[in-house]
Scaffold this motif. Structure first.
Motif, PDB file in Angstrom:
ATOM      1  N   GLU B  38      -9.274-100.739  12.379  1.00  0.00           N
ATOM      2  CA  GLU B  38      -9.114 -99.878  13.560  1.00  0.00           C
ATOM      3  C   GLU B  38      -9.162-100.672  14.868  1.00  0.00           C
ATOM      4  O   GLU B  38      -9.208-100.081  15.940  1.00  0.00           O
ATOM      5  CB  GLU B  38     -10.197 -98.791  13.579  1.00  0.00           C
ATOM      6  N   SER B 131     -11.376 -90.008  13.087  1.00  0.00           N
ATOM      7  CA  SER B 131     -11.011 -91.299  13.667  1.00  0.00           C
ATOM      8  C   SER B 131     -10.479 -91.123  15.082  1.00  0.00           C
ATOM      9  O   SER B 131     -10.126 -90.023  15.508  1.00  0.00           O
ATOM     10  CB  SER B 131      -9.937 -91.973  12.818  1.00  0.00           C
ATOM     11  N   ALA B 133      -7.682 -92.123  16.010  1.00  0.00           N
ATOM     12  CA  ALA B 133      -6.297 -91.661  15.869  1.00  0.00           C
ATOM     13  C   ALA B 133      -6.255 -90.133  15.756  1.00  0.00           C
ATOM     14  O   ALA B 133      -5.412 -89.477  16.372  1.00  0.00           O
ATOM     15  CB  ALA B 133      -5.655 -92.312  14.643  1.00  0.00           C
ATOM     16  N   ASP B 134      -7.183 -89.562  14.978  1.00  0.00           N
ATOM     17  CA  ASP B 134      -7.276 -88.097  14.879  1.00  0.00           C
ATOM     18  C   ASP B 134      -7.531 -87.492  16.255  1.00  0.00           C
ATOM     19  O   ASP B 134      -6.922 -86.493  16.639  1.00  0.00           O
ATOM     20  CB  ASP B 134      -8.453 -87.680  13.971  1.00  0.00           C
ATOM     21  N   LEU B 136      -6.938 -88.677  19.249  1.00  0.00           N
ATOM     22  CA  LEU B 136      -5.802 -88.780  20.170  1.00  0.00           C
ATOM     23  C   LEU B 136      -4.706 -87.795  19.788  1.00  0.00           C
ATOM     24  O   LEU B 136      -4.100 -87.153  20.646  1.00  0.00           O
ATOM     25  CB  LEU B 136      -5.261 -90.217  20.181  1.00  0.00           C
ATOM     26  N   ALA B 137      -4.471 -87.660  18.484  1.00  0.00           N
ATOM     27  CA  ALA B 137      -3.433 -86.729  18.035  1.00  0.00           C
ATOM     28  C   ALA B 137      -3.823 -85.298  18.395  1.00  0.00           C
ATOM     29  O   ALA B 137      -2.994 -84.510  18.868  1.00  0.00           O
ATOM     30  CB  ALA B 137      -3.231 -86.869  16.525  1.00  0.00           C
TER      31      ALA B 137
END
Ligand SMILES: Cc1cc2nc3c(=O)[nH]c(=O)nc-3n(C[C@H](O)[C@H](O)[C@H](O)COP(=O)(O)OP(=O)(O)OC[C@H]3O[C@@H](n4cnc5c(N)ncnc54)[C@H](O)[C@@H]3O)c2cc1C
Lengths: 147, 430
Positions: B38, B131, B133-134, B136-137
């Motif tokens: 990450e 995460s 990424a989760d 931000l999405a």
């Protein structure tokens, strides 16, 4: 590493340590201004009471600080130079993991701001304010651990 | 070419940081490599709800300063994944083919979110909640979403539900167990939490799960096994995590649910250590091993591993389950065994429930020792209770004192109090 120790037998439960702790961490650092014109912050020292027993209970700045290890945000850290356990309130999210972890119950909840506050040994002052202002010398500051 | 490091760490989160900080407390010279898929900006995944809720922004997601690796003299391999481990040659292979040789190795690979094998849970607007990424999405999707379904009424699912509710979405929670938070708290505490969510306008469906997700590319509604259909613009799956054990398993290291470690955080392979969500270490309350996927456990496990890796013997003997959580304005702290109505046999319990004040305290004792507690409402100074548990103090003579929300050292018998505070008070001064 410095720390504060309590002397329960001479503590009279006057709570002045708490008053002066709040003053030391207030905006003005002035007792009158802090209590009349500002919202004084919560004191970072606990007074335990079961009359006639009373004693003040500050953070002991543990060598292996469970509060720091439990902190999920990185707000709590142990300063490698001074050994003080310090708290960056701007990074505190109020999860209270440190409250769960501290074996002394020395982390104080500031429920108004949903954060914690803790003793910083009054960094910058010669003596922590609670110690300096205790009228009965029921708190003592040990500059070196065990001294 | 094989590069050699004294210490190699696979991970890059709580466990890795605990290890690095311990290693550097011992010496600054030994070489450390950090492999973290990450990246090398070490953030706290436990802050995701606060980030999405708007309490913190950008850099405050970072758990350590952005130049942590540099400060610590660590060679990062950011964005890279370890794909092979040879405990005989003592090498780790990266996804680019490079080989790193280690003196000692720490596996701090964490967990992987569980996504139940339900048709449609692979659609675009179905998110996990673990995460950056989760996060931000989700941050991108939230402004246009109006309704969400959260699958999972555990700690993380409920935090996600609160966050989405506070962002203005209509939220529905779906939990397969008969009550929320069932693994961590008892029936009374679960009921308090369910009541709170319902009062906040968040329906909680228990005893059911998602049977099917409707919609083409995007989830538009979910059909529950109970027959109900709930329409939504997004689904959050918070059904727990499983330890990431693949590296260890392929290398023949002993794995149960997690990578098995002893009190020194050693795995079954020489010079290989593990900690955190990927591991299964000693829990002093159950007196056996179990996964404890918790931030403090990852950090301290990493720290203990680090000291042992550096030749300073340490044991981790005080781990157990513990959670500090809050939903809306309700705070909960629990630790140790979760003694419920169904599992109360063999335990003595004392509890106090004040419905009006939304306050609950419950303690489970075995042979006079505290083995579990839950506090709802006022949680101040909970750590004192954890200490009594860790030090296996006989609390039977003052068990009713525990129910007082102001419980502290002053509430204990005198001899015990001064014994526990021997380092912190001076007696005999008058
Ligand atoms: C939303 C949320 C809220 C939470 N809140 C709390 C809380 O309030 N309190 C609490 O105690 N706990 C909380 N947790 C749990 C806590 O975050 C975890 O226990 C903790 O992050 C575990 O740390 P770890 O170092 O073991 O692993 P992780 O944090 O999972 O990190 C493992 C890292 O290793 C990387 N990795 C894995 N395999 C490889 C490989 N082969 N090569 C390279 N890199 C690899 C992963 O990508 C990841 O970056 C929360 C978790 C979530 C998701």
């Amino acid at each position: 590493m410095g720390k504060i120790v309590a002397k329960p037998e001479v503590c009279i439960g006057c709570h002045l340590c708490q008053i002066w702790c709040a003053v030391a961490h207030s905006r003005s650092r002035d007792v009158l201004k802090a209590f009349f014109y500002e919202d004084p912050p919560p004191p970072r020292i606990v007074v335990e009471e079961r009359l006639p027993l009373t004693f003040a209970f500050p953070c002991r700045h543990c060598a292996e600080p469970d509060c720091v290890f439990a902190c999920i945000s990185g707000a709590l850290h142990k300063d490698p130079q001074s050994g003080h356990v310090l708290h960056d309130e701007s990074r505190c999210v109020g999860c209270y993991s440190c409250v769960m972890a501290c074996p002394y119950g020395a982390i104080v909840i500031d429920s108004e701001n949903r954060k914690v506050v803790k003793c910083d040994l009054c960094e910058g002052l010669d003596l922590p304010m609670c110690v300096a202002r205790c009228p009965n010398q029921a708190l003592a500051y040990l500059a070196e651990d065990g001294a | 070419m094989v590069r050699r490091f004294d210490y190699v760490i696979v991970g890059g989160s709580a466990g890795a940081v605990g290890c690095i900080e311990a290693l550097r407390a011992v010496d600054r010279e030994k070489t450390i490599a950090l492999i973290g898929e990450e990246g090398d900006r070490i953030y706290s995944r436990a802050l995701i709800p606060y980030y999405l809720g708007g309490r913190i922004h950008g850099d405050k997601m970072l758990y350590r300063p952005p130049d942590f690796c540099k400060q610590m003299g660590v060679t990062p391999w950011p964005g890279r994944r370890a794909v092979g481990l040879d405990p005989v040659r003592k090498t780790v292979v990266l996804d680019g083919g490079e080989e790193l040789q280690y003196g000692k190795l720490l596996l701090a690979t964490g967990g992987r979110p569980i996504v139940p094998p339900v048709p449609g849970l692979d659609k675009k607007n179905v998110f996990t909640f673990v995460s950056m990424a989760d996060a931000l999405a989700l941050a991108e999707t939230l402004p246009t979403a109006r309704a969400a379904v959260v699958l999972g009424g555990g700690v993380i699912g409920l935090m996600a539900a609160e966050t989405l509710k506070n962002r203005g979405l209509a939220v529905t929670v779906v939990e397969l167990a008969p009550r929320v938070l069932a693994p961590v708290v008892d029936e009374t505490a679960s009921a308090m939490v369910e009541e709170l969510f319902r009062a906040k306008g968040v329906p909680v469906h228990t005893g059911t799960t998602i049977a099917q997700v409707l919609g083409h590319e995007r989830a538009e509604a979910v059909v529950l096994t109970s027959g109900e259909t709930v329409s939504c613009d997004l689904v959050v799956v918070a059904a727990g995590v499983v330890p990431r054990v693949e590296l260890a398993k392929a290398a023949g290291i002993a794995v149960n649910r997690g990578i098995l470690v002893n009190e020194k955080m050693e795995t079954s392979a020489p010079d290989v250590y593990a900690c955190g969500d990927c591991a299964e270490g000693y829990d002093f309350v159950i007196e056996g091993n179990r996964p404890l996927p918790l931030w403090p456990n990852a950090y301290v496990g990493g720290r203990v591993a680090g000291f042992n890796m550096a030749g300073v013997p340490r044991e981790y003997r005080w781990a157990t389950s513990m959670n500090a959580m809050h939903f809306f304005d309700l705070y909960i702290i629990n630790a140790g065994l979760n003694v419920t109505r169904d599992t109360a046999d063999g335990f003595e319990t004392v509890s106090r429930y004040d419905r009006e004040a939304r306050a609950y305290r419950k303690f489970a004792l075995r042979d006079g020792r505290l083995v579990g507690f839950v506090l709802v409402g006022r949680v101040a100074r909970a750590g004192i209770l954890l200490r009594l548990m860790r030090e296996k103090v006989d609390v039977s003579s003052f068990k009713h004192e525990l129910l007082d929300e102001h419980f502290g050292y002053a509430s204990m018998p005198e001899s015990l109090r001064w014994e526990l505070l021997a380092q912190d008070v001076r007696l005999g001064v008058v």
